[in-house]
Motif scaffolding. Structure first.
Motif, PDB file in Angstrom:
ATOM      1  N   SER A 153       0.831  -1.197   0.000  1.00 10.67           N
ATOM      2  CA  SER A 153       0.000   0.000   0.000  1.00 10.67           C
ATOM      3  C   SER A 153       0.869   1.252   0.000  1.00 10.67           C
ATOM      4  N   ILE A 154       1.866   1.275   0.868  1.00 11.15           N
ATOM      5  CA  ILE A 154       2.775   2.418   0.951  1.00 11.15           C
ATOM      6  C   ILE A 154       3.509   2.616  -0.368  1.00 11.15           C
ATOM      7  N   ASN A 155       3.950   1.510  -0.954  1.00 11.79           N
ATOM      8  CA  ASN A 155       4.645   1.590  -2.243  1.00 11.79           C
ATOM      9  C   ASN A 155       3.748   2.188  -3.326  1.00 11.79           C
ATOM     10  N   ALA A 156       2.464   1.829  -3.302  1.00 16.20           N
ATOM     11  CA  ALA A 156       1.527   2.361  -4.305  1.00 16.20           C
ATOM     12  C   ALA A 156       1.370   3.868  -4.137  1.00 16.20           C
ATOM     13  N   PHE A 157       1.231   4.337  -2.900  1.00 19.91           N
ATOM     14  CA  PHE A 157       1.095   5.772  -2.659  1.00 19.91           C
ATOM     15  C   PHE A 157       2.366   6.520  -3.061  1.00 19.91           C
ATOM     16  N   GLU A 158       3.511   5.965  -2.690  1.00 25.11           N
ATOM     17  CA  GLU A 158       4.777   6.639  -3.004  1.00 25.11           C
ATOM     18  C   GLU A 158       5.000   6.731  -4.512  1.00 25.11           C
ATOM     19  N   SER A 159       4.592   5.701  -5.239  1.00 24.74           N
ATOM     20  CA  SER A 159       4.748   5.766  -6.698  1.00 24.74           C
ATOM     21  C   SER A 159       3.788   6.797  -7.300  1.00 24.74           C
ATOM     22  N   ALA A 160       2.561   6.881  -6.757  1.00 22.58           N
ATOM     23  CA  ALA A 160       1.622   7.900  -7.240  1.00 22.58           C
ATOM     24  C   ALA A 160       2.185   9.296  -7.018  1.00 22.58           C
ATOM     25  N   LEU A 161       2.878   9.488  -5.900  1.00 28.85           N
ATOM     26  CA  LEU A 161       3.448  10.799  -5.577  1.00 28.85           C
ATOM     27  C   LEU A 161       4.626  11.163  -6.470  1.00 28.85           C
ATOM     28  N   GLU A 162       5.155  10.192  -7.213  1.00 32.55           N
ATOM     29  CA  GLU A 162       6.167  10.520  -8.209  1.00 32.55           C
ATOM     30  C   GLU A 162       5.561  11.349  -9.346  1.00 32.55           C
ATOM     31  N   GLU A 163       4.265  11.157  -9.557  1.00 28.67           N
ATOM     32  CA  GLU A 163       3.568  11.901 -10.609  1.00 28.67           C
ATOM     33  C   GLU A 163       2.784  13.082 -10.040  1.00 28.67           C
ATOM     34  N   TYR A 164       2.098  12.866  -8.922  1.00 29.17           N
ATOM     35  CA  TYR A 164       1.371  13.955  -8.270  1.00 29.17           C
ATOM     36  C   TYR A 164       2.372  14.836  -7.517  1.00 29.17           C
TER      37      TYR A 164
END
Length: 520
Positions: free
Chosen positions: A292-303
């Motif tokens: 879950s944390i990995n998914a959020f952190e990857s989204a924040l690479e774009e957001y």
């Protein structure tokens, strides 16, 4: 028994006053966020007031209505072109859009009537399928702005079923139909509407957008299906629906790549992270929390904060919750510290001026993370920061405005004060803790919320017992004993064996304290 009840997210159950003054904070916040004038948004408050929307939902719904209205206004040129050979239909369309422009003559009802008149002419004039469907869809959009989601669903369904309409437009209108069902399910707790949306995604929309022929639309369908499944799965017991949601998000990501559609990819990564986090809690699965944390952190690479401030803040908020959960599970203060940083990031965007209740909720969550971090640290500073965060939250989370959230934050404040009062051996802090718990109990009554009442009463008893020990006060010990006995009765009556055992232990310890104080 002395730990605070964890933060519960969601809207408060109590409706706010119908007076305009009671809505001014949300209206002003929305104006700042959307960079518009109060006169443009005030008419959109009327449907919210009529349906007595809880105050916490006012800002997001007002923002949503404003965006829908802007999108609706942008459709005038398209419909005008489609009706260019029918002067009378063109006249009704112009009347409808004129009624939707800012100013004294703005009227959703007048706009709706004009478009209905235009729509009734379609069978007589043999208008194109695109125009007939378009007229139905603008009526659906007006219904959605009015929070009449059932009417919106019906109108979008009629638009999608227009004879001769292309498969692409059918899919588009069904997508709007399904989203209206999701809005109904989310905002009015209508599980049946969510089930309808899920069925629509899995049957009609999947047929209209097969993966091989329309991969973009197919991926969008899978993403939206995952959101509907996740929303319903969060409300229901078990894990099957949440697991299906994860499958849908992963399917969407098999087509949505960062290179081809970065924002869509980030949106699905964020949604996947949310669902993984919920499922991880149910399974007590730390590996899934890491995913879950990995998914959020990857989204924040774009957001990024600069390009997508709202998406960035919402994802930071989600990341903070996941970091806290993992930090608690692993007793890892470094992870809890990262959760503190993430909540502080959220506060850069969700400011008190722009989003007062979101700011207050984040302040409350920050207070909770700081309290937990303070329990790892020896000094008082972090606990003092926790107390300050809770008190900041209470500046907006008043009892009149958000009674349930006010009680929650009072309870959390009591826990931080209790912990600091014990650490510093300070009776004034314990007295403040007792007052905070008593405040929470003013809203959390025994008859309405018996288990919440019992947990808070147990917290109150623990604080009072600690104060009795510090002051050698037998009367305080007896009051704490009475509170623990009431808690034990509540847990016994509710057949909560574990909590009953903990409460009876506290009863025994408090009786022993009373005996020692009496004997001197």
């Amino acid at each position: 028994m002395s730990s605070a009840i964890s933060e519960q997210h969601g809207a408060a159950s109590e409706d706010i006053s119908d007076t305009q003054a009671a809505w001014s904070a949300e209206l002003n916040a929305a104006c700042q966020s959307l960079q518009t004038e109060p006169a443009d948004l005030e008419p959109l408050l009327v449907p919210l007031q009529e349906k007595r929307i809880p105050r916490q939902q006012v800002f997001p719904l007002l923002r949503q209505s404003w965006l829908r209205l802007k999108q609706l206004r942008d459709r005038q040129a398209q419909l005008t072109v489609l009706a260019e050979n029918d002067t009378e239909t063109m006249r009704f369309i112009e009347q409808g859009f004129s009624a939707l422009q800012p100013g004294e003559n703005f009227s959703l009802d007048d706009g709706r009537q004009a478009f209905e008149q235009a729509s009734r002419r379609s069978p007589e004039t043999g208008s194109s399928p695109e125009l007939a469907a378009g007229l139905q869809s603008v009526q659906a959009a007006i219904a959605a702005i009015n929070l009449d989601y059932r009417r919106a669903v019906e109108r979008y369904a009629q638009a999608a079923s227009t004879p001769g309409l292309s498969a692409a437009l059918q899919w588009q209108y069904h997508a709007h139909q399904a989203m209206a069902l999701q809005d109904l399910g989310r905002e009015f707790m209508d599980d049946a509407a969510l089930e309808e949306a899920i069925s629509l995604y899995e049957t009609r929309m999947s047929t209209l957008a097969p993966r091989a022929e329309k991969p973009v639309e197919w991926a969008a369908t899978q993403h939206d299906l995952g959101n509907a499944l996740g929303m319903l799965g969060q409300r229901q017991g078990g894990t099957w629906m949440l697991e299906k949601a994860i499958e849908a998000f992963e399917a969407a990501l098999s087509e949505r790549s960062r290179d081809r559609g970065p924002r869509d990819w980030a949106a699905t990564r964020n949604s996947l992270g949310n669902t993984l986090g919920i499922l991880a809690q149910r399974h007590a699965d730390t590996d899934m929390l890491k995913q879950s944390i990995n998914a959020f952190e990857s989204a924040l690479e774009e957001y990024t904060r600069e390009q997508s401030p709202q998406d960035w803040a919402a994802t930071q908020n989600n990341l903070a919750a996941a970091l806290l959960s993992l930090g608690q599970s692993k007793k890892d203060k470094a992870l809890v510290g990262k959760a503190v940083d993430a909540y502080k990031n959220v506060l850069q965007v969700w400011t008190r001026e722009r989003a007062p209740l979101d700011w207050a909720a984040t302040m409350n969550n920050l207070g909770t993370v700081l309290r937990m971090l303070g329990e790892y640290r020896k000094g008082p500073k972090t606990l003092e920061q926790s107390i300050a965060a809770y008190r900041n939250a209470l500046a907006e989370r008043t009892r009149e405005r958000a009674p349930q959230d006010w009680a929650m934050t009072q309870n959390n404040l009591g826990a931080a004060l209790y912990k600091l009062g014990e650490r510093k051996d300070d009776p004034q802090l314990l007295e403040a803790s007792i007052a905070a718990y008593e405040n929470a109990l003013e809203e959390w009554g025994h008859d309405q919320l018996p288990m919440t009442w019992a947990m808070t009463m147990a917290n109150l008893g623990a604080a009072r017992k600690a104060l009795a020990e510090q002051l050698n006060d037998v009367d305080l010990a007896r009051a704490a004993l009475s509170e623990f006995e009431a808690v034990a009765d509540a847990f016994r009556n509710a057949s909560h064996a574990h909590y009953y055992e903990l409460a009876t232990e506290q009863v025994a310890k408090t009786r022993e304290l009373e005996r020692k104080l009496v004997l001197g």
